[in-house]
Design an enzyme around this catalytic site. Structure first.
Site, PDB file in Angstrom:
ATOM      1  CG  HIS A   1      68.736   4.749  40.753  1.00  0.00           C
ATOM      2  ND1 HIS A   1      69.061   5.797  41.336  1.00  0.00           N
ATOM      3  CD2 HIS A   1      68.537   3.862  41.686  1.00  0.00           C
ATOM      4  CE1 HIS A   1      69.253   5.626  42.510  1.00  0.00           C
ATOM      5  NE2 HIS A   1      69.051   4.289  42.828  1.00  0.00           N
TER       6      HIS A   1
ATOM      7  NE  ARG B   1      72.518   5.305  47.253  1.00  0.00           N
ATOM      8  CZ  ARG B   1      71.699   4.403  46.882  1.00  0.00           C
ATOM      9  NH1 ARG B   1      70.649   4.092  47.668  1.00  0.00           N
ATOM     10  NH2 ARG B   1      71.986   3.793  45.631  1.00  0.00           N
TER      11      ARG B   1
ATOM     12  CD  GLU C   1      68.492   1.114  51.513  1.00  0.00           C
ATOM     13  OE1 GLU C   1      67.819   1.326  50.185  1.00  0.00           O
ATOM     14  OE2 GLU C   1      69.684   1.479  51.749  1.00  0.00           O
TER      15      GLU C   1
ATOM     16  CG  ASP D   1      66.748  -2.026  48.589  1.00  0.00           C
ATOM     17  OD1 ASP D   1      67.041  -3.304  48.255  1.00  0.00           O
ATOM     18  OD2 ASP D   1      67.392  -1.081  48.232  1.00  0.00           O
TER      19      ASP D   1
ATOM     20  NE  ARG E   1      57.305   9.424  46.575  1.00  0.00           N
ATOM     21  CZ  ARG E   1      56.213   8.686  47.048  1.00  0.00           C
ATOM     22  NH1 ARG E   1      55.981   7.427  46.217  1.00  0.00           N
ATOM     23  NH2 ARG E   1      55.502   8.901  47.990  1.00  0.00           N
TER      24      ARG E   1
ATOM     25  NE  ARG F   1      73.284  -2.419  42.372  1.00  0.00           N
ATOM     26  CZ  ARG F   1      73.551  -1.480  43.585  1.00  0.00           C
ATOM     27  NH1 ARG F   1      72.501  -1.045  44.230  1.00  0.00           N
ATOM     28  NH2 ARG F   1      74.643  -1.304  44.103  1.00  0.00           N
TER      29      ARG F   1
END
Length: 1050
Positions: A154, A552, A673, A714, A752, A885
């Site tokens: 990320h 994913r 989420e 999210d 997280r 995002r």
């Protein structure tokens, strides 16, 4: 000034911290004086003095005078030329970076020096035994505990990797400076080294000029393993084993792995078209390559250390078998003069060179100032390996006569040619350098002959240490394995015999365990429990891949794939079927034995990429891959669809290979989420487990263990942090209850982020506030971006964090957190959640002015130029908040010091309940219910980082006059939230229960405030001159500096 690590208040000694900070600041001032000259230095000092004076006045409550000084500072900054603004932004950014380095160093230092640190294994085990827990129960629970930390790509790590390394170097030098035995000459040399590092940092470009590729991101993750975790794991496991033996009488079993690692780097394709099936395959092979490279270095050290002759009968037989095999191969070599099957000559005798740092005890690895490992030369990297001389002989793909000269004379010839990287630097591993491979195979005979000059002749080998013979064979197979992986990465054919390389951890573990057992049986247990035990533990934890790679993908992509398949087969459109028909179809196909997807199917490129990904997962299997995570999961069919596509791919690959797929079936993990999906999570799990095929599949293929992921990012963006926290709590309760009803074990996987707005916060606090029964000896959790660097960037810090994970999960298992004592507390939480969510959504989603205000008041639009991640900032092309995002959403508000997503709505919720006379009940819940207490503590922590005066400055300069009223209302909401949080917690002011944290926050303000003011001025100029690249650079540097000061991004 951090919300990411545990016990910062207890882990900072301010006297020594201030001393180190004064040293670093003095050296930076000297460097700046030399680099930028007196005029810029005068402006830096003037800015710092004005800012510091204003901060002191505000702290003393003299607001009016402070405001006058701040206006004066703003005026002076607005008159700077672009070049001056750029220099000031860089200077203040580096001051904040040095503060962060000093803070991290002192946390690590404190952790090393405290004999029984809070939340350490020793401290926690002692508490549990003192509370009456049986030593046997403690031992069994620790040995069966499994925690997996998943590193993700990320995009929240703001610093270039080059600067990260330089920061680590400064931290190492501060560690040396702590020594009491330094002579004056040592101290002078240390200062020179620090000046060199700081000068190098100043002269290095802070900005990434190109976006990283997914492979670049994976390399960065693997570097954390090499630089830190590789050293930390043995140290952590020794500490855990010693504490366990102290309190239970039994050490940790040698191959026990209470901590493991996973990765999303190169596997997370959710909304990132750059992560392809080929990228996933290459990253998996790259991870294996690095594991083998690290094991090879360790075996080299062991070969030097284990020089003894006495051994067990089993090891003696193994050594003789290896020698006999060597003899037969040499005889075959003599008769087949040009054979290439025997590619390397075994080096079983005395090593030809002392391995790097072989003289350093393994127990000192965590505290080394220098990495004792060479820089990893990963395929496609710009770095070159610092190999030992014998390695240069045996493994270089471009060896020449100059290589031999270097080994014989100990000197490097000036005519030595430069070795090219194995693969292109772009990160794409296309077949290349066939000539190198040819040269490599052709030079094996020459190399083997050369090595014979350095090693004992065969008749003498029977008297050479059997351990060296066995470990020489291990190294030989490791080298073969590495060459095989390089060939696979380059797309070249591999014709090695399976017995000549390692394909599984068990194959590598077997000879190591034989050496260990032999040493123990011969009374050399002290040797067995040194480097050899450390290597065995590393093999147990890291296996052959270091970190198993999760895949994913978003659920809609699987639906599109099945839609294309059913249309091709004239079965209708899958997307138009209701949930019942989907489940029936998927279950029927899962029970069948034939593939669903015909080889001739014609599909779009997007669908083909999904099918290719499942094919790669079938080829790699669970030996290399971890879980398949389905983001935006909302129905049972979302999970069954992936199970079917996985089964189909495995059938197709097995049919082509003529044998079953390697490895096991991947775990399929639904990720819930959004608030809506969290509320239905328990129902989805119940529906899944009611399907006979699925329940039997979980029992048969996954040992009756189901994994479910919950997302914090999210859900927080959807409903606000408070409401999201409550929905996550209830969802976990419901999922645990659903699994219990069907007799299935469950592991919860927590997605997280680093910031509180994305579920971040101190590890121990987060785990201890989970619902009772949700942590039963197992846990998975992501660590993202700058959190990876903060928690695992240094070996000492990594050991501390691994201990905290271990003890937090242990306590949550054996002493679960208390549920709400009073059912009314749940009702109050429900009411606060509803009120806060309504307030949050009214502002963020229902106010038509908000999106424009957000774009004007923050640098959100400019964040994409930072090049900190390979994926786009939006899932779709729309401009709404919904498709933005969570990371840039949080990042933008953190820059302006509003930190709005972490607290918006909380004040309205608390106010609504307090106004109904429930203050006493809320205070009782805060004092007695860990979940409610931790939720408010984290919100209080982030409120301490917000600054309404700075936010007001952004609004006044950047926001259109017609929308400034919205900013006024939001700042009033911030003050209201602070008020009601203090009412419930009973604190007089924010962070009252963490005064050291408050002190750290205040110490940063004189450097952070000018950066915010500079950012406002630069944004103002940039928005009227959008093509000015130097202005954009200046803005990005302020973004870097503020991120360093806030200690996180998104």
């Amino acid at each position: 000034m951090t919300d990411i690590t545990d016990d910062i208040a207890e882990e900072i000694s301010f006297q020594s911290y201030d001393d180190d900070l004064a040293l670093l600041f003095s050296l930076l001032n000297d460097v700046l004086q030399r680099e930028v000259g007196p005029n810029i230095m005068e402006k830096i000092e003037r800015t710092r003095t004005l800012s510091q004076s204003a901060c002191l006045l505000r702290a003393a409550g003299i607001e009016d005078t402070a405001e006058v000084l701040e206006k004066q500072l703003t005026s002076e900054l607005s008159n700077l030329t672009l070049e001056e603004a750029l220099m000031l932004a860089r200077a203040f950014s580096h001051f904040l970076s040095l503060m962060g380095i000093a803070e991290t160093h002192h946390r690590s230092r404190k952790a090393r020096n405290v004999a029984q640190a809070s939340k350490s294994c020793d401290d926690t085990f002692n508490q549990l035994i003192q509370s009456g827990l049986s030593p046997d129960v403690l031992y069994d629970t620790v040995c069966n505990q499994v925690v997996e930390i998943v590193l993700t790509a990320h995009p929240t790590q703001i610093n270039r990797r080059t600067l990260q390394y330089k920061h680590i170097r400064i931290s190492h030098l501060l560690e040396v400076n702590d020594r009491k035995d330094l002579t004056q000459e040592d101290q002078d040399a240390l200062i020179e080294d620090l000046v060199r590092e700081i000068t190098s940092i100043w002269q290095t470009d802070e900005l990434r000029r190109h976006k990283p590729t997914p492979v670049d991101e994976a390399r960065a993750g693997l570097n954390y393993v090499e630089q830190s975790l590789w050293k930390a794991i043995p140290h952590y496991l020794r500490r855990l084993s010693n504490a366990l033996k102290k309190h239970t009488g039994r050490p940790l079993p040698l191959t026990c792995t209470p901590i493991r690692f996973g990765s999303w780097m190169g596997g997370d394709r959710d909304g990132n078209p750059n992560v392809t099936a080929k990228v996933t395959r290459d990253v998996s092979l790259l991870s294996r390559w690095m594991a083998i490279d690290l094991y090879t270095r360790e075996v080299d050290n062991l070969r030097f250390e284990l020089s003894m002759n006495q051994c067990s009968n089993n090891l003696s037989h193994l050594a003789n078998d290896i020698i006999n095999k060597e003899k037969s191969e040499e005889e075959r070599h003599m008769s087949w003069s040009h054979t290439t099957k025997h590619q390397t000559h075994h080096g079983y005798g005395l090593p030809t060179q002392l391995p790097a740092q072989a003289d350093v005890p393994s127990c000192t690895e965590c505290n080394e100032v220098e990495s004792h490992y060479p820089r990893l030369d990963v395929p496609g990297s710009e770095y070159k390996p610092l190999k030992s001389k014998d390695e240069q002989v045996t493994s270089s793909a471009s060896s020449s006569s100059t290589d031999l000269k270097e080994n014989v004379d100990g000197k490097q010839s000036s005519t030595n040619t430069t070795q090219q990287p194995l693969t292109p630097k772009s990160g794409s591993f296309s077949p290349s350098q066939l000539g190198q491979k040819k040269t490599f195979s052709e030079t094996q005979v020459g190399k083997a002959s050369f090595r014979k000059l350095l090693e004992p002749s065969m008749p003498q080998k029977s008297s050479i240490s059997p351990y060296r013979i066995v470990l020489g064979d291990v190294k030989d197979k490791l080298m073969n394995t590495r060459r095989r992986l390089e060939q696979l990465l380059e797309g070249l054919p591999c014709d090695q015999d399976p017995g000549d390389y390692y394909d599984s951890p068990d194959q590598l573990m077997r000879p190591l365990m034989m050496c260990y057992e032999s040493l123990q049986s011969c009374g050399a247990g002290i040797l067995a429990d040194g480097r050899l035990a450390d290597l065995i533990r590393r093999v147990s934890v890291f296996g052959m891949v270091l970190m198993k790679l999760d895949l994913r993908q978003e659920s809609g992509r699987h639906s599109d794939t099945l839609d294309a398949i059913t249309k091709y087969l004239d079965m209708g459109k899958y997307s138009e079927w209701d949930e019942k028909n989907r489940v029936e179809f998927l279950t029927r196909e899962l029970k069948g034995k034939r593939p669903l997807v015909p080889p001739t199917v014609e599909v779009s490129s997007e669908v083909k990429e999904v099918l290719d990904t499942f094919r790669v997962s079938a080829e790699l299997g669970s030996d290399s891959l971890g879980a398949y995570v389905i983001s935006m999961a909302s129905n049972a069919s979302d999970v069954l669809a992936v199970e079917l596509l996985q089964k189909d791919a495995r059938l197709a690959v097995a049919g082509e290979q003529g044998k079953p797929c390697r490895g096991g079936i991947l775990r399929v993990v639904p990720l819930f989420e959004t608030v809506k999906d969290l509320r239905s999570a328990g129902s989805v799990i119940r529906e899944l487990l009611s399907v006979d095929w699925y329940k039997n599949h979980i029992i048969k293929n996954h040992n009756g263990h189901l994994e479910v992921m919950v997302g914090y990012s999210d859900s927080g963006k959807d409903a606000g942090r408070f409401a999201a926290a409550w929905e996550l709590y209830k969802a976990q309760e419901d999922v645990v209850a659903a699994c219990k009803e069907y007799g299935i074990k469950v592991t919860l996987f927590h997605g997280r982020g680093g910031s509180i707005g994305r579920g971040g916060g101190p590890t121990h606090l987060a785990i201890q506030s989970q619902p009772p029964g949700s942590v039963m000896g197992t846990l998975r959790s992501t660590e993202q971006g700058e959190m990876v660097q903060a928690k695992f960037g240094l070996p000492g810090m990594a050991v501390r964090q691994l201990e905290i994970y271990t003890t937090a999960v242990l306590l949550a298992t054996l002493r679960p957190p208390k549920p709400p004592r009073d059912e009314n507390w749940r009702n109050l939480m429900e009411e606060i959640s509803n009120l806060s969510s309504q307030s949050y959504r009214n502002t963020v989603y229902n106010n038509p002015e908000f999106i424009t205000y957000f774009q004007e008041a923050t640098p959100q639009a400019e964040l994409g130029h930072l090049n900190i991640g390979s994926r786009p900032t939006r899932r779709k092309t729309s401009v709404g908040i919904g498709d933005l995002r969570a990371i840039p959403w949080i990042f933008a508000w953190t820059q302006t010091r509003f930190v709005l997503p972490a607290w918006l709505g909380v004040g309205a919720g608390l106010k609504g309940v307090c106004d109904k006379g429930q203050v006493t009940e809320l205070k009782a819940a805060y004092n007695e219910w860990p979940f409610f207490q931790s939720t408010l503590d984290l919100i209080e922590m982030v409120l301490g980082k917000a600054d309404s005066s700075i936010v007001k400055h952004y609004d006044q300069v950047l926001v259109h006059e017609s929308r400034r009223g919205l900013g006024d209302d939001l700042r009033k909401e911030l003050l209201s939230t602070e008020k009601y949080v203090l009412v419930v917690t009973g604190h007089d002011k924010l962070s009252e229960n963490n005064k050291s944290l408050r002190k750290l926050i205040e110490s940063r303000l004189p450097y952070l405030n000018p950066l915010n003011m500079l950012q406002v001025e630069i944004l103002k100029r940039l928005r009227s001159d959008t093509e000015n690249h130097k202005l954009r650079d200046a803005l990005l540097i302020t973004i870097n500096g503020i991120a360093a000061g806030m200690r996180n991004t998104g």
